[in-house]
Scaffold this motif. Structure first.
Motif, short mmCIF file in Angstrom:
data_model
loop_
_atom_site.label_atom_id
_atom_site.label_comp_id
_atom_site.label_asym_id
_atom_site.label_seq_id
_atom_site.Cartn_x
_atom_site.Cartn_y
_atom_site.Cartn_z
N GLY A 42 0.79 -1.23 0.00
CA GLY A 42 0.00 0.00 0.00
C GLY A 42 0.81 1.27 0.00
N VAL A 43 2.14 1.15 -0.04
CA VAL A 43 3.01 2.34 0.02
C VAL A 43 3.31 2.80 -1.41
CG1 VAL A 43 5.22 3.25 0.76
CG2 VAL A 43 4.02 1.59 2.18
N LYS A 44 2.94 4.03 -1.75
CA LYS A 44 3.15 4.56 -3.09
C LYS A 44 3.77 5.96 -3.02
CE LYS A 44 0.77 1.10 -4.93
NZ LYS A 44 1.37 0.03 -5.73
N ASN A 45 4.77 6.18 -3.84
CA ASN A 45 5.30 7.53 -4.10
C ASN A 45 5.65 8.32 -2.84
OD1 ASN A 45 4.93 7.11 -6.89
ND2 ASN A 45 2.77 7.70 -6.68
N CYS A 46 6.36 7.69 -1.93
CA CYS A 46 6.83 8.40 -0.74
C CYS A 46 8.04 9.26 -1.11
CB CYS A 46 7.21 7.41 0.35
SG CYS A 46 5.80 6.59 1.09
N VAL B 279 23.73 -11.24 1.41
CA VAL B 279 23.11 -9.97 1.77
C VAL B 279 22.52 -10.05 3.18
CG1 VAL B 279 21.31 -8.30 1.20
CG2 VAL B 279 22.59 -9.44 -0.63
N THR B 280 22.93 -9.12 4.04
CA THR B 280 22.26 -8.89 5.31
C THR B 280 21.48 -7.59 5.17
OG1 THR B 280 23.92 -10.04 6.66
CG2 THR B 280 22.59 -8.35 7.76
N PHE B 281 20.17 -7.66 5.35
CA PHE B 281 19.32 -6.48 5.15
C PHE B 281 18.84 -5.97 6.50
CE2 PHE B 281 15.55 -4.04 4.21
CZ PHE B 281 15.89 -3.38 3.04
N GLY B 282 19.08 -4.68 6.74
CA GLY B 282 18.67 -4.04 7.98
C GLY B 282 17.25 -3.50 7.89
N LEU B 283 16.34 -4.10 8.66
CA LEU B 283 14.93 -3.70 8.64
C LEU B 283 14.67 -2.49 9.53
CD1 LEU B 283 13.23 -7.21 8.87
CD2 LEU B 283 13.15 -5.66 6.89
N ASN B 284 13.67 -1.72 9.16
CA ASN B 284 13.18 -0.60 9.97
C ASN B 284 12.44 -1.17 11.17
OD1 ASN B 284 11.81 1.56 11.11
ND2 ASN B 284 11.13 2.42 9.16
N ALA B 285 13.01 -1.01 12.36
CA ALA B 285 12.39 -1.55 13.58
C ALA B 285 11.63 -0.49 14.36
CB ALA B 285 13.45 -2.18 14.49
N LEU B 286 11.55 0.73 13.82
CA LEU B 286 10.80 1.80 14.49
C LEU B 286 9.43 2.03 13.86
CD1 LEU B 286 13.48 4.56 15.26
CD2 LEU B 286 12.54 2.84 16.79
N LEU B 287 9.15 1.37 12.75
CA LEU B 287 7.90 1.60 12.05
C LEU B 287 6.71 1.25 12.94
CD1 LEU B 287 7.14 2.64 9.24
CD2 LEU B 287 6.87 0.27 8.51
N GLY B 288 5.79 2.19 13.09
CA GLY B 288 4.62 2.00 13.94
C GLY B 288 4.79 2.52 15.35
N ARG B 289 6.00 2.82 15.74
CA ARG B 289 6.24 3.32 17.10
C ARG B 289 6.16 4.85 17.13
NH1 ARG B 289 8.55 -1.51 19.12
NH2 ARG B 289 10.12 -2.44 17.73
N ASN B 290 6.06 5.40 18.32
CA ASN B 290 6.05 6.85 18.53
C ASN B 290 7.08 7.22 19.58
OD1 ASN B 290 3.64 7.55 16.84
ND2 ASN B 290 2.59 6.25 18.34
N ASN C 164 4.66 -3.62 6.51
CA ASN C 164 5.53 -3.13 5.44
C ASN C 164 6.70 -4.08 5.22
OD1 ASN C 164 7.79 -0.45 4.79
ND2 ASN C 164 6.11 -1.07 3.44
N ALA C 165 7.24 -4.64 6.30
CA ALA C 165 8.32 -5.63 6.17
C ALA C 165 7.81 -6.90 5.51
CB ALA C 165 8.91 -5.94 7.55
N TYR D 214 7.65 -9.48 -1.79
CA TYR D 214 8.14 -9.00 -3.08
C TYR D 214 9.52 -9.62 -3.38
CZ TYR D 214 9.82 -5.90 -6.76
OH TYR D 214 10.33 -5.41 -7.93
N THR D 215 10.38 -9.63 -2.37
CA THR D 215 11.73 -10.19 -2.53
C THR D 215 11.67 -11.65 -2.92
OG1 THR D 215 12.64 -8.59 -0.94
CG2 THR D 215 13.91 -10.60 -1.31
#
Length: 452
Positions: free
Chosen positions: A55-59, A96-107, A124-125, A131-132
């Motif tokens: 659902g993420v488009k054109n950020c 490949v080691t991929f670093g995920l965003n672990a702050l998504l959804g937090r405040n 999102n992950a 997709y991968t």
């Protein structure tokens, strides 16, 4: 650490004063070549990256924003860019080691500065992983966040929350990759070692969740420290970080013996390195000492150097050298059998060393400080030793011109790495370690039972 050998090396050293250092002039182009090579996609801004899928488009792309974490806004990874990166990964055969965003959804907490609260939003992950998988891209491991442990670096997450969320990530990986043979590893916490936090993290996450306990090393401090060159050449300062390696290893052995300790990010100096030191020969003293120390404390992953990668095997040998702390020594089984490989790092600018070896047999297969060593005769080899002497041009350790066995390292006409051949030395002579030099030595007829 339980070592796999039943002997140690005793180093007998005689010190020689030097009145002068030969001066030469050359140029060097130095690069590294590894197979396999591991690439980490991530870093300081990874916890602000949104993946352009689902659902993420054109950020928008990253923008300077002084009020945001690290002074940047949230950024965007379009899948077109991810496709381009994977073309490179496939062409080079990297892991490949991929670093995920672990702050998504937090405040951000309204009470404690720098603390982020709330559950991790995994959708999102999930979309990114799906997709991968659909494109056939291979990811060896997923790193959960960057420097969020303990006090964090700019941001932190409480250990109970982080531990709970990495379980969510593990379950997601297992769901999308049901075959254990092809399942990416889950890594954490990817931050500075904090004993209490790391202990609690592994207690909370439980069994069979974390495949690699990873931490960062920046033990020389800020890059603008005027005393950094002194720190690099001070053996007592270099020894201090051993407590970090030892602490991580102890925690891994206690909670997660099936996983390994990794260093996923390191540099001598914080904030982009030290301008007049990091890209010079001087940094090699610190860097290769770190390689030796990380392997001594059984760390499975660490950025490696070319000669180390070619010569040094995975089995660690106990080595003692009590003559002078400024001569750093690490020993392993040779990567290519038979024999052993040793690296010597001479931190002194005005003194060289002559080194002889002795074989010490131990009464136990697992070496401990209480083991009794049984000294044998001084080792006298019959085959020529293979030696690689790394030195700096004209004695300037802050220079970038490196000599291997007195030959400048320059690329070939096709920009390939030049041949790096050893110097063959009569085994009956001591090993000569020049001032401010680094020496790799491979001895093919040293009979180490662990290396059989």
């Amino acid at each position: 650490m339980d070592l796999k050998c039943i002997f140690s090396l005793a180093i007998l050293v005689s010190q020689i004063s030097l009145s002068s250092i030969p001066k030469e002039i050359a140029n060097i182009a130095f690069e590294y070549s590894f197979n396999p090579l591991r690439i980490k996609v991530g870093g300081s801004l990874q916890d602000q990256v949104v993946y352009g899928v689902g659902g993420v488009k054109n950020c928008p792309n990253f923008m300077k924003n002084e009020g945001s974490l690290f002074g940047f806004s949230q950024g965007y990874l379009p899948m077109e860019r991810w496709d381009e990166l994977n073309k490179l990964f496939n062409q080079t055969g990297v892991k490949v080691t991929f670093g995920l965003n672990a702050l998504l959804g937090r405040n951000q907490s309204q009470i404690e500065k720098g603390l982020w609260v709330g559950d991790w939003q995994s959708q999102n992950a999930r979309d990114f992983m799906k997709y991968t998988i659909s494109k056939g891209y291979k990811v060896d491991s997923y790193e959960f966040g960057n420097q969020l442990s303990g006090a964090g670096m700019g941001a932190s997450v409480e250990v109970e929350q982080y531990g709970k969320d990495i379980v969510v990530l593990k379950n997601l990986v297992k769901e999308l990759h049901p075959d254990p043979k092809t399942q990416p590893k889950v890594l954490g916490p990817s931050g500075y070692y904090d004993e209490k936090w790391f202990n609690s993290f592994l207690e909370v996450s439980g069994h069979d969740v974390v495949d690699g306990v990873i931490h960062h090393i920046y033990n020389l401090g800020p890059g603008d420290d005027p005393n950094m060159i002194t720190k690099i050449q001070d053996p007592s300062y270099l020894n201090q970080v051993a407590q970090t390696y030892k602490g991580v290893l102890n925690i891994v052995n206690k909670f997660k013996p099936q996983s390994g300790a990794w260093v996923s990010e390191f540099s001598g100096a914080l904030h982009g390195g030290a301008k007049d030191l990091s890209p010079t020969f001087t940094d090699g003293f610190w860097y290769l000492d770190q390689l030796g120390m990380a392997s001594t404390y059984n760390h499975k992953v660490f950025c490696s150097a070319l000669l180390w990668h070619r010569l040094i095997g995975s089995t660690i040998l106990a080595v003692t050298q009590e003559s002078n702390p400024n001569l750093r020594v690490y020993a392993h089984c040779a990567k290519k059998k038979p024999g052993i490989s040793i690296i010597f790092i001479n931190l002194l600018k005005d003194s060289s060393f002559n080194v002889t070896l002795s074989n010490y047999e131990h009464q136990s297969h697992n070496l401990r400080s209480t083991d009794v060593a049984k000294p044998n005769f001084e080792f006298r080899g019959s085959k020529d030793r293979e030696e690689y002497h790394l030195a700096v041009l004209a004695g300037n350790i802050q220079g970038q011109i490196v000599l291997l066995n007195d030959v400048p390292m320059v690329p070939t006409e096709t920009f390939d790495i030049p041949a790096m051949e050893p110097k063959l030395v009569n085994a009956s002579t001591p090993i000569s370690i020049a001032a401010h030099s680094i020496v790799y030595v491979t001895i093919r007829d040293f009979q180490a039972p662990a290396c059989a």
